[in-house]
Design a protein around this motif. Structure first.
Motif, mmCIF file in Angstrom:
data_model
loop_
_atom_site.group_PDB
_atom_site.id
_atom_site.type_symbol
_atom_site.label_atom_id
_atom_site.label_comp_id
_atom_site.label_asym_id
_atom_site.label_seq_id
_atom_site.Cartn_x
_atom_site.Cartn_y
_atom_site.Cartn_z
ATOM 1 N N ARG A 66 0.868 -1.184 0.000
ATOM 2 C CA ARG A 66 0.000 0.000 0.000
ATOM 3 C C ARG A 66 0.901 1.230 0.000
ATOM 4 O O ARG A 66 1.204 1.795 1.044
ATOM 5 C CB ARG A 66 -0.914 -0.029 1.214
ATOM 6 C CG ARG A 66 -1.871 -1.208 1.163
ATOM 7 C CD ARG A 66 -2.776 -1.203 2.373
ATOM 8 N NE ARG A 66 -3.735 -2.272 2.298
ATOM 9 C CZ ARG A 66 -3.581 -3.445 2.895
ATOM 10 N NH1 ARG A 66 -2.521 -3.691 3.596
ATOM 11 N NH2 ARG A 66 -4.510 -4.375 2.767
ATOM 12 N N GLU A 67 1.324 1.622 -1.186
ATOM 13 C CA GLU A 67 2.334 2.665 -1.341
ATOM 14 C C GLU A 67 1.926 3.998 -0.726
ATOM 15 O O GLU A 67 2.742 4.667 -0.100
ATOM 16 C CB GLU A 67 2.663 2.867 -2.829
ATOM 17 C CG GLU A 67 3.408 1.697 -3.450
ATOM 18 C CD GLU A 67 4.797 1.498 -2.864
ATOM 19 O OE1 GLU A 67 5.440 2.493 -2.470
ATOM 20 O OE2 GLU A 67 5.230 0.344 -2.787
ATOM 21 N N ASP A 68 0.663 4.385 -0.886
ATOM 22 C CA ASP A 68 0.238 5.683 -0.356
ATOM 23 C C ASP A 68 0.318 5.715 1.167
ATOM 24 O O ASP A 68 0.800 6.689 1.754
ATOM 25 C CB ASP A 68 -1.164 6.036 -0.841
ATOM 26 C CG ASP A 68 -2.185 4.949 -0.545
ATOM 27 O OD1 ASP A 68 -1.782 3.801 -0.291
ATOM 28 O OD2 ASP A 68 -3.390 5.252 -0.590
ATOM 29 N N ALA A 69 -0.121 4.650 1.826
ATOM 30 C CA ALA A 69 -0.045 4.603 3.288
ATOM 31 C C ALA A 69 1.413 4.532 3.744
ATOM 32 O O ALA A 69 1.801 5.168 4.730
ATOM 33 C CB ALA A 69 -0.825 3.412 3.818
ATOM 34 N N TYR A 70 2.215 3.760 3.029
ATOM 35 C CA TYR A 70 3.632 3.640 3.364
ATOM 36 C C TYR A 70 4.331 4.992 3.243
ATOM 37 O O TYR A 70 5.062 5.408 4.143
ATOM 38 C CB TYR A 70 4.298 2.605 2.450
ATOM 39 C CG TYR A 70 5.792 2.527 2.613
ATOM 40 C CD1 TYR A 70 6.346 1.875 3.707
ATOM 41 C CD2 TYR A 70 6.644 3.096 1.676
ATOM 42 C CE1 TYR A 70 7.712 1.802 3.867
ATOM 43 C CE2 TYR A 70 8.015 3.027 1.828
ATOM 44 C CZ TYR A 70 8.551 2.374 2.925
ATOM 45 O OH TYR A 70 9.908 2.310 3.077
ATOM 46 N N ILE A 75 6.753 9.924 5.724
ATOM 47 C CA ILE A 75 6.768 11.384 5.849
ATOM 48 C C ILE A 75 6.495 11.800 7.299
ATOM 49 O O ILE A 75 7.168 12.688 7.848
ATOM 50 C CB ILE A 75 5.746 12.024 4.879
ATOM 51 C CG1 ILE A 75 6.227 11.852 3.436
ATOM 52 C CG2 ILE A 75 5.514 13.486 5.202
ATOM 53 C CD1 ILE A 75 5.190 12.217 2.392
ATOM 54 N N GLU A 76 5.536 11.138 7.946
ATOM 55 C CA GLU A 76 5.231 11.461 9.342
ATOM 56 C C GLU A 76 6.397 11.129 10.264
ATOM 57 O O GLU A 76 6.678 11.863 11.218
ATOM 58 C CB GLU A 76 3.967 10.722 9.785
ATOM 59 C CG GLU A 76 2.698 11.265 9.183
ATOM 60 C CD GLU A 76 1.467 10.503 9.609
ATOM 61 O OE1 GLU A 76 1.575 9.640 10.512
ATOM 62 O OE2 GLU A 76 0.396 10.757 9.044
ATOM 63 N N ILE A 77 7.089 10.030 9.989
ATOM 64 C CA ILE A 77 8.254 9.667 10.798
ATOM 65 C C ILE A 77 9.360 10.703 10.629
ATOM 66 O O ILE A 77 9.984 11.125 11.609
ATOM 67 C CB ILE A 77 8.743 8.245 10.436
ATOM 68 C CG1 ILE A 77 7.740 7.206 10.916
ATOM 69 C CG2 ILE A 77 10.125 7.977 11.030
ATOM 70 C CD1 ILE A 77 8.021 5.798 10.435
ATOM 71 N N ASP A 78 9.624 11.120 9.396
ATOM 72 C CA ASP A 78 10.636 12.147 9.154
ATOM 73 C C ASP A 78 10.269 13.455 9.841
ATOM 74 O O ASP A 78 11.126 14.133 10.427
ATOM 75 C CB ASP A 78 10.827 12.373 7.651
ATOM 76 C CG ASP A 78 11.508 11.200 6.971
ATOM 77 O OD1 ASP A 78 12.208 10.433 7.671
ATOM 78 O OD2 ASP A 78 11.342 11.054 5.736
ATOM 79 N N GLN A 79 9.016 13.826 9.795
ATOM 80 C CA GLN A 79 8.549 15.060 10.437
ATOM 81 C C GLN A 79 8.725 14.966 11.960
ATOM 82 O O GLN A 79 9.184 15.924 12.597
ATOM 83 C CB GLN A 79 7.081 15.312 10.093
ATOM 84 C CG GLN A 79 6.520 16.572 10.701
ATOM 85 C CD GLN A 79 5.036 16.750 10.390
ATOM 86 O OE1 GLN A 79 4.427 15.885 9.762
ATOM 87 N NE2 GLN A 79 4.475 17.850 10.827
ATOM 88 N N ALA A 80 8.396 13.826 12.535
ATOM 89 C CA ALA A 80 8.554 13.654 13.981
ATOM 90 C C ALA A 80 10.030 13.718 14.372
ATOM 91 O O ALA A 80 10.388 14.312 15.398
ATOM 92 C CB ALA A 80 7.943 12.327 14.420
#
Length: 92
Positions: A66-70, A75-80
């Motif tokens: 599921r590329e979009d969820a991945y 992106i959220e991990i990088d932002q955190a």
């Protein structure tokens, strides 16, 4: 009819049928009545647990498909990580 009402109705129907079978109101052969009917709730619980574990494992196994969820999660991990680094926390 909402999904909750459908689930409650199905649960009540199944529990009523089980209680009738357990109390002997529905006639079954003696071996089934004595050995199988009493353990049906445990068998159903174990089967439901196995189904949930299988669906969880399948979801984890196919997560990268599921590329979009991945991509969103990356992106959220990088932002955190950026936010934590800005606060002085070592995240590596």
């Amino acid at each position: 009819m909402t999904r909750a009402i459908e689930t409650i109705s199905a649960g009540l129907l199944l529990s009523s049928l089980y209680l009738a079978a357990f109390l002997g109101l529905i006639p079954f052969p003696a071996k089934i009545q004595e050995y199988i009917i009493p353990v049906l709730p445990f068998w159903a619980l174990v089967s439901f647990g196995a189904y949930l574990l299988f669906s969880l494992g399948l979801g984890i196994f196919t997560f990268k498909d599921r590329e979009d969820a991945y991509n969103e999660l990356v992106i959220e991990i990088d932002q955190a990580k950026k936010e934590l680094r800005a606060k002085g926390v070592d995240v590596d």
